[in-house]
Design a protein around this motif. Structure first.
Motif, short mmCIF file in Angstrom:
data_model
loop_
_atom_site.label_atom_id
_atom_site.label_comp_id
_atom_site.label_asym_id
_atom_site.label_seq_id
_atom_site.Cartn_x
_atom_site.Cartn_y
_atom_site.Cartn_z
N GLY A 1 0.77 -1.23 0.00
CA GLY A 1 0.00 0.00 0.00
C GLY A 1 0.81 1.29 0.00
N GLY A 2 1.89 1.31 0.77
CA GLY A 2 2.69 2.54 0.85
C GLY A 2 3.30 2.90 -0.49
N MET A 3 3.69 1.89 -1.25
CA MET A 3 4.27 2.13 -2.57
C MET A 3 3.16 2.47 -3.57
SD MET A 3 7.35 2.13 -3.74
CE MET A 3 8.30 2.09 -5.24
N LYS A 4 2.02 1.80 -3.40
CA LYS A 4 0.89 2.04 -4.30
C LYS A 4 0.43 3.50 -4.16
CE LYS A 4 -2.43 0.49 -7.12
NZ LYS A 4 -3.60 1.24 -6.80
N GLU A 5 0.43 3.99 -2.93
CA GLU A 5 0.04 5.38 -2.69
C GLU A 5 0.98 6.34 -3.42
OE1 GLU A 5 -2.39 7.04 -1.66
OE2 GLU A 5 -1.47 9.01 -1.42
N PHE A 6 2.29 6.00 -3.42
CA PHE A 6 3.24 6.81 -4.18
C PHE A 6 2.86 6.84 -5.66
CE2 PHE A 6 6.91 6.24 -7.06
CZ PHE A 6 7.36 7.55 -7.09
N PHE A 7 2.59 5.67 -6.24
CA PHE A 7 2.24 5.63 -7.66
C PHE A 7 0.88 6.31 -7.90
CE2 PHE A 7 5.17 1.82 -7.89
CZ PHE A 7 6.07 2.39 -8.79
N ASP A 8 -0.08 6.06 -7.00
CA ASP A 8 -1.42 6.68 -7.18
C ASP A 8 -1.33 8.20 -7.18
OD1 ASP A 8 -2.53 4.15 -7.25
OD2 ASP A 8 -3.42 4.25 -5.25
N SER A 9 -0.50 8.72 -6.29
CA SER A 9 -0.46 10.18 -6.12
C SER A 9 0.42 10.88 -7.15
CB SER A 9 0.00 10.55 -4.71
OG SER A 9 1.29 10.04 -4.49
N THR A 10 1.28 10.11 -7.83
CA THR A 10 2.18 10.76 -8.79
C THR A 10 1.85 10.41 -10.24
OG1 THR A 10 3.77 8.90 -8.62
CG2 THR A 10 4.14 10.82 -7.18
N TYR A 11 1.02 9.39 -10.45
CA TYR A 11 0.82 8.88 -11.81
C TYR A 11 0.36 9.97 -12.79
CZ TYR A 11 -0.36 5.91 -15.72
OH TYR A 11 -0.39 5.36 -16.97
N TYR A 12 -0.74 10.62 -12.47
CA TYR A 12 -1.25 11.62 -13.43
C TYR A 12 -0.45 12.92 -13.44
CZ TYR A 12 -4.81 8.47 -14.97
OH TYR A 12 -5.43 7.38 -15.54
N PRO A 13 0.05 13.38 -12.31
CA PRO A 13 0.87 14.61 -12.35
C PRO A 13 2.09 14.54 -13.28
CG PRO A 13 0.18 14.22 -10.11
CD PRO A 13 -0.27 13.02 -10.90
N VAL A 14 2.64 13.31 -13.47
CA VAL A 14 3.83 13.24 -14.33
C VAL A 14 3.57 12.54 -15.67
CG1 VAL A 14 5.30 13.21 -12.27
CG2 VAL A 14 4.82 11.06 -13.46
N LEU A 15 2.34 12.07 -15.86
CA LEU A 15 2.02 11.34 -17.10
C LEU A 15 2.35 12.19 -18.33
CD1 LEU A 15 0.79 8.70 -18.25
CD2 LEU A 15 -1.43 9.88 -18.27
N GLY A 16 3.09 11.58 -19.25
CA GLY A 16 3.45 12.29 -20.49
C GLY A 16 4.68 13.18 -20.34
N ARG A 17 5.26 13.22 -19.12
CA ARG A 17 6.38 14.14 -18.89
C ARG A 17 7.69 13.41 -18.54
NH1 ARG A 17 3.88 18.12 -14.52
NH2 ARG A 17 5.65 19.44 -15.06
N ILE A 18 7.62 12.09 -18.44
CA ILE A 18 8.85 11.34 -18.10
C ILE A 18 9.07 10.19 -19.10
CG2 ILE A 18 8.81 11.95 -15.65
CD1 ILE A 18 7.57 9.21 -15.07
N GLU A 19 8.41 10.27 -20.22
CA GLU A 19 8.44 9.18 -21.20
C GLU A 19 9.87 8.87 -21.65
OE1 GLU A 19 5.66 9.96 -24.31
OE2 GLU A 19 3.95 9.85 -22.94
N GLY A 20 10.15 7.57 -21.79
CA GLY A 20 11.44 7.13 -22.32
C GLY A 20 12.56 7.04 -21.29
#
Ligand SMILES: Cc1cc2nc3c(=O)[nH]c(=O)nc-3n(C[C@H](O)[C@H](O)[C@H](O)COP(=O)(O)O)c2cc1C
Length: 163
Positions: A66-85
């Motif tokens: 859960g603690g790691m999932k929360e990290f991914f849940d809270s950061t997924y959309y804020p960085v989507l499309g900005r860290i590609e590759g």
């Protein structure tokens, strides 16, 4: 300056020991700047400012803990499309399986369009009983060496710009 972000979460110490080994390997193999953060401290800005990533966490209840999932849940959309590759590697610490957490983590990273630079390491601690599962873990030398090597390969590759 090239930088590597290591994000980890650990309940009983296994993932932390593996993340530390990867961090030490990265430091020995390169001059990249290493940001070593607990999942609870890491946020979108840490992802945006790093050139590559190493994620380490347990499998809990057939999923990323859960603690790691929360990290991914809270950061997924804020960085989507900005860290590609950007390159990444991952380590899963598991009691007896780990495959679901591995699949889930890789799927998230695929969504971000990150580039996995090595097979995700699944480290099985052979914890079966509640007492073993809840006890502090001691990761064996073989797995620590593999994590050390993984961190080193990721950092050296980042520094050389080979990914
Ligand atoms: C609530 C809970 C659920 C767990 N579920 C799984 C599981 O689904 N699959 C598995 O392989 N291990 C499972 N485990 C075992 C952990 O993955 C194992 O203890 C591992 O060492 C945890 O990593 P850590 O030491 O970094 O916390 C579970 C542990 C806990 C506490």
């Amino acid at each position: 300056m090239t930088s590597l972000l290591i994000v980890h979460f650990s309940r009983t110490g296994g993932s932390r020991q593996l993340a530390e080994a990867a961090r030490d390997g990265a430091a020995e193999a390169s001059d990249v700047t290493i940001h070593y953060l607990d999942a609870g401290e890491a946020g979108p800005d840490d992802l945006l400012s790093a050139d590559g990533y190493l994620f380490a966490c347990p499998e809990n209840l057939a999923a990323i803990a859960g603690g790691m999932k929360e990290f991914f849940d809270s950061t997924y959309y804020p960085v989507l499309g900005r860290i590609e590759g950007r390159p990444y590697a991952a380590i899963i610490c598991a009691g007896s399986d780990g495959e679901n957490a591995k699949k889930q983590l890789e799927r998230i990273c695929t969504g971000w369009r990150l580039k996995r630079i090595a097979d995700t390491q699944v480290v099985n601690v052979a914890a079966q009983t509640p007492e073993e599962i809840l006890g502090e873990k001691t990761i064996g030398k073989t797995a620590l060496d593999a994590a050390h090597e993984l961190g080193g390969a990721l950092a050296a590759g980042l520094e050389l710009g080979v990914f």
